[in-house]
Each structure stands twice: as structure tokens, then as C-alpha cells.
Motif scaffolding. Sequence first.
Motif, mmCIF file in Angstrom:
data_model
loop_
_atom_site.group_PDB
_atom_site.id
_atom_site.type_symbol
_atom_site.label_atom_id
_atom_site.label_comp_id
_atom_site.label_asym_id
_atom_site.label_seq_id
_atom_site.Cartn_x
_atom_site.Cartn_y
_atom_site.Cartn_z
ATOM 1 N N THR A 71 -6.270 -30.535 27.062
ATOM 2 C CA THR A 71 -7.354 -31.261 26.185
ATOM 3 C C THR A 71 -8.832 -30.407 27.126
ATOM 4 O O THR A 71 -8.763 -30.116 27.810
ATOM 5 N N HIS A 72 -9.525 -30.439 25.622
ATOM 6 C CA HIS A 72 -11.225 -30.253 26.188
ATOM 7 C C HIS A 72 -12.490 -30.900 26.907
ATOM 8 O O HIS A 72 -12.599 -30.086 27.793
ATOM 9 N N PHE A 73 -11.412 -31.870 27.596
ATOM 10 C CA PHE A 73 -12.489 -33.271 27.531
ATOM 11 C C PHE A 73 -12.634 -32.898 29.315
ATOM 12 O O PHE A 73 -11.646 -32.306 29.871
ATOM 13 N N VAL A 74 -14.070 -32.879 29.696
ATOM 14 C CA VAL A 74 -14.281 -32.684 31.540
ATOM 15 C C VAL A 74 -14.884 -34.324 31.653
ATOM 16 O O VAL A 74 -13.972 -35.167 32.531
ATOM 17 N N VAL A 85 -17.162 -31.224 27.078
ATOM 18 C CA VAL A 85 -16.700 -30.633 26.928
ATOM 19 C C VAL A 85 -16.724 -29.453 27.182
ATOM 20 O O VAL A 85 -17.007 -28.561 27.940
ATOM 21 N N LYS A 86 -14.732 -28.703 27.616
ATOM 22 C CA LYS A 86 -14.974 -27.062 27.800
ATOM 23 C C LYS A 86 -15.330 -26.309 26.852
ATOM 24 O O LYS A 86 -15.475 -26.908 25.136
ATOM 25 N N LYS A 87 -15.842 -25.081 26.959
ATOM 26 C CA LYS A 87 -16.343 -23.848 25.712
ATOM 27 C C LYS A 87 -14.819 -23.240 25.099
ATOM 28 O O LYS A 87 -13.913 -23.311 26.259
ATOM 29 N N ILE A 88 -15.045 -24.084 23.942
ATOM 30 C CA ILE A 88 -13.487 -23.505 23.256
ATOM 31 C C ILE A 88 -13.889 -22.354 22.124
ATOM 32 O O ILE A 88 -15.099 -22.023 21.792
ATOM 33 N N SER A 89 -12.690 -21.529 21.734
ATOM 34 C CA SER A 89 -12.935 -20.919 20.554
ATOM 35 C C SER A 89 -12.141 -21.071 18.944
ATOM 36 O O SER A 89 -11.069 -22.050 19.546
ATOM 37 N N GLU A 186 -7.323 -31.707 15.873
ATOM 38 C CA GLU A 186 -8.105 -30.374 15.868
ATOM 39 C C GLU A 186 -7.591 -30.007 17.444
ATOM 40 O O GLU A 186 -6.844 -30.482 18.560
ATOM 41 N N PHE A 187 -7.453 -28.552 17.384
ATOM 42 C CA PHE A 187 -7.005 -27.387 18.805
ATOM 43 C C PHE A 187 -7.656 -26.468 17.837
ATOM 44 O O PHE A 187 -8.319 -25.910 17.385
ATOM 45 N N GLY A 188 -8.245 -25.723 19.578
ATOM 46 C CA GLY A 188 -8.585 -24.392 20.036
ATOM 47 C C GLY A 188 -8.154 -24.005 21.057
ATOM 48 O O GLY A 188 -7.591 -23.956 21.684
ATOM 49 N N ARG A 189 -8.693 -22.516 21.490
ATOM 50 C CA ARG A 189 -8.527 -22.489 22.476
ATOM 51 C C ARG A 189 -9.659 -22.172 23.369
ATOM 52 O O ARG A 189 -11.361 -21.283 23.196
ATOM 53 N N ASP A 190 -9.083 -22.104 25.207
ATOM 54 C CA ASP A 190 -10.310 -22.274 25.570
ATOM 55 C C ASP A 190 -10.602 -20.958 26.092
ATOM 56 O O ASP A 190 -9.929 -19.715 26.339
ATOM 57 N N GLN A 191 -12.110 -20.648 26.623
ATOM 58 C CA GLN A 191 -12.761 -19.216 26.020
ATOM 59 C C GLN A 191 -12.603 -18.551 28.112
ATOM 60 O O GLN A 191 -12.012 -17.399 27.865
ATOM 61 N N LYS A 192 -12.192 -19.352 28.812
ATOM 62 C CA LYS A 192 -11.706 -18.663 29.898
ATOM 63 C C LYS A 192 -10.384 -18.538 29.990
ATOM 64 O O LYS A 192 -9.592 -17.423 30.519
ATOM 65 N N THR A 193 -9.338 -18.694 29.707
ATOM 66 C CA THR A 193 -8.076 -19.147 30.174
ATOM 67 C C THR A 193 -7.332 -18.403 29.432
ATOM 68 O O THR A 193 -6.201 -17.935 28.827
ATOM 69 N N GLY A 194 -7.879 -18.504 27.641
ATOM 70 C CA GLY A 194 -7.092 -18.885 25.679
ATOM 71 C C GLY A 194 -5.809 -19.925 25.985
ATOM 72 O O GLY A 194 -5.430 -19.364 24.884
ATOM 73 N N GLU A 195 -6.211 -20.981 27.024
ATOM 74 C CA GLU A 195 -4.622 -22.140 26.785
ATOM 75 C C GLU A 195 -5.436 -22.886 25.225
ATOM 76 O O GLU A 195 -6.872 -22.848 25.165
ATOM 77 N N VAL A 196 -4.234 -22.957 24.301
ATOM 78 C CA VAL A 196 -4.471 -23.815 23.418
ATOM 79 C C VAL A 196 -4.505 -25.337 24.116
ATOM 80 O O VAL A 196 -4.083 -25.756 24.356
ATOM 81 N N LEU A 197 -5.964 -26.145 23.261
ATOM 82 C CA LEU A 197 -5.658 -27.559 24.509
ATOM 83 C C LEU A 197 -6.349 -27.758 23.325
ATOM 84 O O LEU A 197 -6.392 -27.551 21.400
ATOM 85 N N LEU A 198 -6.212 -29.407 23.055
ATOM 86 C CA LEU A 198 -6.619 -30.248 21.566
ATOM 87 C C LEU A 198 -7.648 -30.659 21.743
ATOM 88 O O LEU A 198 -8.847 -30.340 23.502
#
Length: 228
Positions: A71-74, A85-89, A186-198
Motif C-alpha cells: 500500500t502507499h500508507f506511511v 503516503v508514498k509518492k505514486i503515479s 484504487e491502485f497506483g505505481r510507487d514512483q521509486k520502485t514501480g511496484e503496484v500499490l493500493l
Amino acid sequence: MDLVYKGKTKDVYQDENGQTVLYFKDDMTGKDGVFDPGENQVGLKVEGSGKAGLQMTSFFFEKLNAANIPTHFVDSDVEKREMRVKKISIFGQGLEVICRFKAVGSFIRRYGDYIEEGAELPAYVEVTLKDDERQDPFINEAALEALNILNADEYKEIVDLTVKISEVIKDELAQKGLDLYDIKLEFGRDQKTGEVLLIDEVSGGNMRVYKDGEYIEPLKLNGYMFDN
């Protein structure tokens, strides 16, 4: 903090350290003053709904992170209604992924000639585009690939994650005697790793929950989850 984007139920900020912060508002989706997680417009304002939404979101994101579900949760501050949250695309202009366990809402409006309202569904997953002007149209895997929004591997990963996440939430609610009928993720990509995140939130505002066949409103849902 610097305002980055104003959403329907949350605003996005960047703090002095460059971190992304979501601020949970008291606005809820619906129509004519009636809450509906399937609507794509703000229909009402309910005092306390932002705090309640963040309380439940934090609870589920922490549980999902502990289960190694990305997930993008910090972290969060429920009293301030802020979540870091983490930065996402995002994928395209944004996607919403619905997992349905019961035939209700827009599903029954579309397919009511073929299925009874409230009938069981096998964790049925649908994807819509986030597009207010076009009423969040449904889109299939082939169209997502043709439009270069998702590739086949990403689509499968998102569907698999949606079912896995929804089952975790469904089981958690069941421990309180509650039934999850459907949920929107909803989902996105971690801008640092490209991982798919909730991403986004997991709260009463984006799910339909019932107890003994009676719909539980989002604020009342928090009472069942955290006060009992």
C-alpha cells in the motif's frame, strides 16, 4: 503545506519535507443528500466523516501492510485528519476497481433482469475509469491494454490484489458480525520502485456493509468496528 490537488472527499498536500499528505474532508459521495459509494459526485457533508474515514483507513492499511500487501500508507494523524503516503503515479487518469460479493447498487441496476438483488457473487471484479464527465465508464481488459493504461500483467496483478484485499477486509468485518457487499479500491505505481500499490482509502465511504440484511451507514460502521 502546499496544496497539490483538491479532490471530492480528500485534498492532497505536500509538506515542508516534500512528503505527500492526504487531508480527509467531511464531504461524502452521493446524490440529493443521500450517501452512495457508487456516485462520482459530492452529495452531502457529514461532520466527523473525515475523521471516521481516516480512522478506518489507517486500521486497514496497517493490517494490510503487516500482511505484506503493498500500500502507499506511511503513517497518519487521525485527530488532524492527515495521512502521509508514498509518492505514486496513477494508471491513465485514474482507475477505480470494484469487488462485488453481492448483487446490489449499479450491478443490480444493470443486470437486474438476470439476477436477484442481494444474490451472492464470487468476488466479482469490475474496473471503471475515473471520469466524472462520462460518469466513470466501465472498461475491460482489452480496452485497458489498447489504450496503454495497463498491460496484461498489471491487469492480472490488480485483479488478484483486489480479491486478496477485499477478502481480508470481508473477513475482518465478519468478526464483528458485518457483511461486506461490495468495495471500491484504487491502485497506483510507487514512483521509486514501480511496484503496484493500493492507494487512496479503505473506509465506510467506499464500501457497502450490512448487518442482518440492514445497511450500515459509514459513521455507524466505525462504531461497530472500534467501539464494540
